[in-house]
Write an enzyme that holds these catalytic residues in place. Structure first.
Site: not given
Ligand code: PEP
Length: 253
Positions: A11, A13, A97, A99, A169, A175, A214
């Site tokens: 992803n 973003k 997601h 976000e 998630e 993040g 992460s």
């Molecule tokens: C995400 O936003 O789907 C995600 C998993 O981000 P990160 O790996 O940066 O935590």
């Protein structure tokens, strides 16, 4: 036990430039072959779909999108429909997601509508679910995940989950550099699978449930070794070719 192929989805973003994504995709296409043990998907910004759809043609990397409109066509300035994504060869679309849920007020109902739009064009939703830190700390993780899942199942029925990937998630891990431990993630993945099994055992057994939050080269193996973790949705680490390629080569022992 079902033989679920590990899925690793990037992803990106709202990151990158035409120049940087060209470099990144060059490295990824060189590093991924039909020997790669995982299924690999990249989800760039909409504006780069056209570029990537050309570059990924005849490679083993699949194309996905990060969002889609719940509507089909019309006067909806700034929106992108599922059939437009289909035109560029998208096979997967991320939906729900955190976000999008938090920054753009996407409700469970809207997520379910988007899920329908994606499947109506024969693409596969990567349905994201996950709890906030305060929800985990107040022991409400399962309640939240159940609500997010049920909102979609109630709209589309469990049968639609034949063609679905679920991404667990935890919002507190996205993040932040704080990964859920393999055991913490496994506990929720198992909960999700058991919840689906109450409606349809075979769908629950075969669906891929990937973990996001992460994931890095140095923790992917331990996560993917857990019985109910079938890969990862990768944010930050997917922007670094070496790191992402190493995640794509993480395998279940
Ligand atoms: C995400 O936003 O789907 C995600 C998993 O981000 P990160 O790996 O940066 O935590």
């Amino acid at each position: 036990m079902a033989n679920r192929k590990i899925l690793v989805a990037a992803n990106w973003k709202m990151n990158g430039s035409l120049e940087s994504i060209r470099h990144l995709i060059k490295a990824l296409t060189q590093g991924i072959s039909n020997e790669t043990p995982t299924e690999v998907v990249v989800c760039p910004s909409f504006v780069y779909l056209s570029e990537l759809s050309e570059q990924l043609n005849k490679t083993n990397i699949k194309l996905g999108a990060q969002n889609v409109s719940h509507l089909e066509v019309g006067a909806y300035t700034g929106e992108v429909s599922a059939s437009m994504l289909n035109d560029y060869g998208c096979e997967y679309v991320i939906v729900g997601h955190s976000e999008r849920r938090m920054l753009y007020q996407e409700t469970d109902e809207r997520v379910a509508e988007k899920f329908c739009a994606i499947q109506s064009k024969n693409m596969t939703p990567i349905l994201c679910v996950g709890e906030l830190l305060e929800e985990r700390e107040s022991a409400n993780t399962e309640k939240v995940i159940a609500r997010q899942l049920d909102a979609v199942i109630d709209k589309v029925t469990i049968d639609a989950f034949v063609n679905t990937v679920i991404a667990y998630e935890p919002v507190w891990a996205i993040g932040t550099g704080k990964t859920a431990t393999p055991e913490q993630a496994q506990e929720v993945h198992q909960f999700i699978r058991l919840r689906l099994a109450r409606r349809n055992k075979s769908i629950a057994e075969n669906i891929r449930i990937v973990y996001g939050g992460s994931v890095k080269a140095d923790n992917a193996n331990q996560l993917f070794e857990m019985a109910d973790i079938d890969g990862g949705l990768i944010g930050g680490a997917s922007l670094i070719a070496k790191e992402f390629l190493s995640i794509c080569h993480a395998v279940r022992k």
